[in-house]
Design a protein around this motif. Structure first.
Motif, PDB file in Angstrom:
ATOM      1  N   GLY A 292      -5.027   1.229  10.809  1.00 40.45           N
ATOM      2  CA  GLY A 292      -4.368   1.002   9.531  1.00 40.45           C
ATOM      3  C   GLY A 292      -4.922   1.854   8.401  1.00 40.45           C
ATOM      4  N   TRP A 293      -6.033   2.532   8.637  1.00 44.78           N
ATOM      5  CA  TRP A 293      -6.577   3.401   7.593  1.00 44.78           C
ATOM      6  C   TRP A 293      -5.960   4.793   7.743  1.00 44.78           C
TER       7      TRP A 293
ATOM      8  N   ASP B  48     -15.959  -6.679  -1.010  1.00 44.39           N
ATOM      9  CA  ASP B  48     -15.067  -6.256  -2.096  1.00 44.39           C
ATOM     10  C   ASP B  48     -15.506  -6.941  -3.380  1.00 44.39           C
TER      11      ASP B  48
ATOM     12  N   TRP C 174      -5.507  -7.117  -4.417  1.00 45.82           N
ATOM     13  CA  TRP C 174      -5.857  -6.722  -3.063  1.00 45.82           C
ATOM     14  C   TRP C 174      -4.900  -5.628  -2.643  1.00 45.82           C
TER      15      TRP C 174
ATOM     16  N   TRP D 270     -12.362 -11.554   7.678  1.00 45.08           N
ATOM     17  CA  TRP D 270     -11.265 -11.757   8.615  1.00 45.08           C
ATOM     18  C   TRP D 270     -11.734 -12.582   9.789  1.00 45.08           C
TER      19      TRP D 270
ATOM     20  N   GLY E 115     -10.067  -2.974  -8.928  1.00 46.06           N
ATOM     21  CA  GLY E 115     -11.333  -2.351  -8.568  1.00 46.06           C
ATOM     22  C   GLY E 115     -11.965  -3.160  -7.464  1.00 46.06           C
ATOM     23  N   VAL E 116     -13.232  -3.577  -7.634  1.00 42.10           N
ATOM     24  CA  VAL E 116     -13.793  -4.503  -6.648  1.00 42.10           C
ATOM     25  C   VAL E 116     -13.247  -5.882  -7.023  1.00 42.10           C
ATOM     26  N   ALA E 117     -12.010  -6.090  -6.610  1.00 44.56           N
ATOM     27  CA  ALA E 117     -11.217  -7.163  -7.199  1.00 44.56           C
ATOM     28  C   ALA E 117     -11.733  -8.545  -6.830  1.00 44.56           C
ATOM     29  N   THR E 118     -12.121  -8.748  -5.566  1.00 45.58           N
ATOM     30  CA  THR E 118     -12.484 -10.101  -5.152  1.00 45.58           C
ATOM     31  C   THR E 118     -13.704 -10.599  -5.914  1.00 45.58           C
TER      32      THR E 118
ATOM     33  N   MET F  82      -7.326   2.592   1.966  1.00 47.10           N
ATOM     34  CA  MET F  82      -8.394   1.766   2.505  1.00 47.10           C
ATOM     35  C   MET F  82      -7.840   0.502   3.141  1.00 47.10           C
ATOM     36  N   LEU F  83      -6.559   0.472   3.230  1.00 51.73           N
ATOM     37  CA  LEU F  83      -5.938  -0.780   3.608  1.00 51.73           C
ATOM     38  C   LEU F  83      -6.366  -1.250   4.975  1.00 51.73           C
ATOM     39  N   PRO F  84      -7.015  -2.380   4.986  1.00 50.39           N
ATOM     40  CA  PRO F  84      -7.137  -3.049   6.268  1.00 50.39           C
ATOM     41  C   PRO F  84      -5.793  -3.711   6.504  1.00 50.39           C
TER      42      PRO F  84
ATOM     43  N   PRO G  96      -4.133   1.826  -0.887  1.00 46.62           N
ATOM     44  CA  PRO G  96      -3.409   1.831   0.382  1.00 46.62           C
ATOM     45  C   PRO G  96      -4.188   2.540   1.479  1.00 46.62           C
TER      46      PRO G  96
ATOM     47  N   TYR H 145     -13.710   7.705   7.275  1.00 42.20           N
ATOM     48  CA  TYR H 145     -14.619   7.846   6.138  1.00 42.20           C
ATOM     49  C   TYR H 145     -16.012   8.176   6.636  1.00 42.20           C
TER      50      TYR H 145
ATOM     51  N   PRO I 268      -9.250  -6.002  12.086  1.00 46.58           N
ATOM     52  CA  PRO I 268      -8.749  -4.732  12.610  1.00 46.58           C
ATOM     53  C   PRO I 268      -9.758  -4.086  13.562  1.00 46.58           C
TER      54      PRO I 268
END
Lengths: 524, 250
Positions: free
Chosen positions: A466-467, A524, B152, A429, B51-54, B244-246, B242, A471, A435
């Motif tokens: 937003g989380w 990711d 995502w 980002w 999953g670890v999509a990117t 974990m959604l940033p 959702p 965690y 965020p």
């Protein structure tokens, strides 16, 4: 074959800087890829030179303003100079913003000789563009190449007399040929001046260096740089388009330019020609006829044609009120006015000039037509310590995609110590989008990082805007502090970076800046 | 007799399909080939990546886009370009379209598939109506391009993909409690769907390995204790995304 045309070249020194509207007395430099491209007189007096690294230039002239190159603007503002020069003859030929050429035979007779013509051009250009006063170079010699050098190297008031061109060129260094590979080889062969190179026998040069060498050899001998087989094309190579409604906006003009240039390259391809000189013609609502000639050393590629047509249209439409056409453009025509049989271009090692790049160019312009000129972008390496700084994005329509696809992106110029180790995060980002977050220790207090880069306590939990929940941090590394631009109070930046693995297996990069934590990237 | 054979041969030539089914595929290079049916990707299909999509989408793209083929990325403004390059993608042949207005997805993707072999998309929820998605799929088949749909968080595609790849994260290596750094991650990739992948196939990979690429896991290196996460790795449940959604990366 007749001898080279007697040519006058107008050369505006430091045009990349002056086109941006700066006065020669201000210390300003334009920097491309971290090296100085051009600088004003004031900056040069402090020891700044073209080709110098940005940092070195700034060290020599700390007050200097450093700007990025804006090629479009250079081309647009150069129209003011060309408008003046074209009052002497309509056959003004542009090759690159900052330089234009005209054949002197007609105007010299009218103005009373070459010398008087040169003085008149110099005075008129200086009057039209005040920042060029006393700086503009005007050179007259046999052939455009020699005239260009004369504009740079000969003091005002002197010129190369007819027939003296070879003698003028002979003592000049080979580097003026602007063909670094060829020049490198020649220098290793012990040839250092144009005269020494020109003295070689033509068959030897062609045998050893082929077409490229032959052309350079002709230039060095003061012969016309036009290849022997350039000829006027049959008239059906020209393409034109009626613009309805009339085009008065720069972005619309750019779009028309692109599609017409594409059509021209298809026509040229089919006929097997390459274009050396292109006439861009336009007609306005009120019947004004506009004409400019663009020339390219070598041959114009489709991308290069589109670029030049766009520059020309933008130049016309954004000119000062005096020179601007009084109405919108209703007709646009491209006439290839000197062509040579297409030799095919030497493909680069990576394929170059391929059909796929041409298709990508078309697709990019189509999407740009749907969503706006900046919608399709291509990455460009910029270098930086933080993941979001390492690349910048350029509008695809402003880039020659064919040329770009021919080779991998150049590697970063600097090693950027303090970069995060590989692998890089898949989602990054930018500063505006990231965020806000909180890294907490086991007691629930926000973790801080001291001046030595040590955390106040072991990071234990991570929560972010937003989380749904926070965690637990299962593993972490860092914080790695980095201090950037500490010498500049306005831009200095202290950031600590922390890699964390959370209890669900996700890995994130959190950064602490200005006392606040942010989520900067996700692995990711 | 000879005439008849010749006639039969010419007839066979005439009734031959213009392009054989197995010619309409993209070769997959690298370790993913062993997991995909026939080691190839049929042209014109839609692949879903989760999953670890990117990382998985980048690895799949890099193993398909070879030679001088171009790649387009649509609706993934936050894609890490350094990671894309490390995964083996040629950035000089990459077109990026960050945001697309909701009604324009079909026309944008249709324009792009003329030029590119692989299109990566991650459209916001409900940005693509089902009708547009069908049109796009038809266009893909016509042009022989592959559409990779990246899951995502808060990004969806209205149609079920024909082939689905999921990468479940197992464990990161190289990072401890305050030392080391993220070096490599083991994942389990599951391939399922049509086109000969009716029975799901599974294998373990490093994704990314320490150079940012996809690499097979040697059996002796396979994680057993799954440290630093005790217990069985939880597959990415749909509810995780959702959570974990940033804020939706734009």
């Amino acid at each position: 074959m007749s001898g080279p045309t007697r040519t006058l070249v107008v050369w505006c020194p430091d045009w990349p800087v002056l086109a941006l509207g700066h006065h020669p007395e201000e210390p300003v430099a334009v920097v491309v890829a971290n090296r100085v491209l051009a600088a004003t007189v004031a900056a040069r007096q402090d020891g700044v030179a073209a080709g110098m690294r940005r940092r070195e230039a700034q060290a020599r002239c700390p007050a200097m303003v450093v700007l990025d190159r804006d090629l479009d603007r250079e081309a647009r503002s150069f129209e003011a100079v060309v408008a003046v020069v074209s009052s002497f003859t309509p056959w003004v030929e542009l090759s690159w913003p900052g330089t234009c050429a005209l054949p002197t035979s007609g105007p010299a007779r009218y103005f009373g000789g070459d010398r008087a013509l040169a003085d008149a051009v110099r005075e008129q250009v200086g009057r039209a563009v005040p920042s060029m006063l006393g700086l503009v170079g005007v050179g007259i010699a046999d052939g455009a190449f020699a005239a260009r050098l004369a504009a740079r190297h000969i003091p005002p008031g002197q010129l190369v007399e007819p027939g003296q061109t070879p003698a003028f060129l002979a003592p000049l260094p080979l580097s003026v040929l602007e063909s670094p590979e060829l020049v490198g080889v020649l220098q290793r062969l012990g040839l250092h001046t144009l005269g020494a190179f020109g003295a070689l026998a033509v068959p030897d040069v062609i045998g050893r260096f082929g077409r490229v060498g032959e052309r350079a050899h002709r230039l060095a001998r003061g012969l016309d740089d036009l290849p022997l087989d350039a000829r006027m094309p049959p008239p059906d190579l020209s393409v034109s388009v009626e613009l309805d409604p009339p085009v008065a906006r720069v972005d619309q003009a750019g779009f028309a330019a692109k599609s017409l240039a594409d059509r021209l390259s298809v026509v040229l391809d089919d006929a097997g020609w390459s274009c050396l000189r292109l006439a861009v013609q336009a007609e306005t609502e009120h019947g004004e006829q506009l004409l400019r000639l663009w020339r390219h050393e070598g041959a114009l590629t489709p991308g290069a044609i589109a670029e030049r047509v766009r520059w020309q249209l933008e130049g016309w439409l954004t000119a000062s009120a005096l020179n601007r056409p009084t109405g919108g453009l209703i007709r646009l025509a491209l006439v290839p006015d000197q062509v040579i049989p297409a030799q095919g271009r030497q493909l680069g090692f990576w394929g170059g000039q391929s059909e796929s790049a041409r298709r990508a160019t078309r697709a990019a312009s189509r999407v740009a037509g749907l969503l706006g000129p900046n919608a399709v972008r291509v990455p460009d390496r910029r270098g930086g310590r933080h993941p979001h700084e390492q690349f910048s994005l350029l509008a695809a329509t402003a880039v020659d995609l064919e040329d770009r696809a021919a080779r991998p992106l150049p590697a970063a110029l600097a090693p950027w110590p303090g970069r995060l180790p590989l692998p890089s995060p898949g989602i990054v980002w930018t500063a505006g989008e990231r965020p806000a977050a909180r890294v907490l220790d086991s007691a629930g207090a926000v973790v801080t990082v001291n001046g030595r880069g040590e955390p106040s306590a072991a990071p234990f939990r991570l929560e972010a805007r937003g989380w749904a929940r926070s965690y637990e941090i299962k593993a972490w590394a860092g914080p790695w502090p980095v201090e950037e631009r500490w010498w500049d109070p306005a831009q200095q930046r202290r950031v600590a970076r922390l890699q964390v693995v959370l209890d669900d297996g996700g890995a994130w990069l959190a950064i602490l800046e200005g006392g606040r934590w942010w989520i900067a990237a996700q692995y990711d | 007799m000879v005439d008849r054979v010749a006639a039969a041969l010419s007839l066979a030539d005439r009734v031959r399909p213009v392009s054989l089914a197995n010619e309409r595929v993209l070769d997959v290079s690298g370790p993913l080939a062993s997991l995909l049916p026939g080691g190839v990707l049929p042209r014109g299909i839609t692949v879903g990546v989760s999953g670890v999509a990117t990382s998985l989408a980048l690895a799949l793209t890099a193993s398909v886009a070879k030679g001088d083929s171009w790649v387009a990325v649509v609706g993934m403004g936050a894609l890490g370009l350094a990671a894309a390059e490390e995964s083996g993608l040629a950035l000089e042949r990459l077109l990026l379209v960050d945001s697309v207005p909701a009604g324009q997805w079909a026309s944008v993707v249709a324009a792009l598939v003329e030029a590119v072999q692989v299109v990566l998309v991650a459209p916001p929820v409900a940005a693509v109506p089902a009708g547009q998605a069908r049109r796009m799929a038809a266009r893909m088949r016509e042009q022989g391009a592959v559409l990779i749909q990246v899951a995502w968080p808060e990004r969806t595609w209205p149609q079920r993909p024909e082939l689905s790849l999921q990468a479940r994260p197992l464990a990161w290596s190289g990072i401890g409690a305050g030392h080391g750094h993220l070096r490599a991650r083991q994942v389990e990739i599951v391939v399922s769907g049509r086109h000969g992948a009716d029975r799901p196939r599974t294998a373990r990979f490093w994704l990314p390995d320490e150079h940012g690429r996809l690499a097979p896991v040697e059996p002796e290196a396979a994680v057993t204790s799954l440290s630093p996460f005790p217990g069985r790795p939880r597959p990415l449940s749909p509810s995780r995304a959702p959570a974990m959604l940033p804020p939706a990366p734009s």
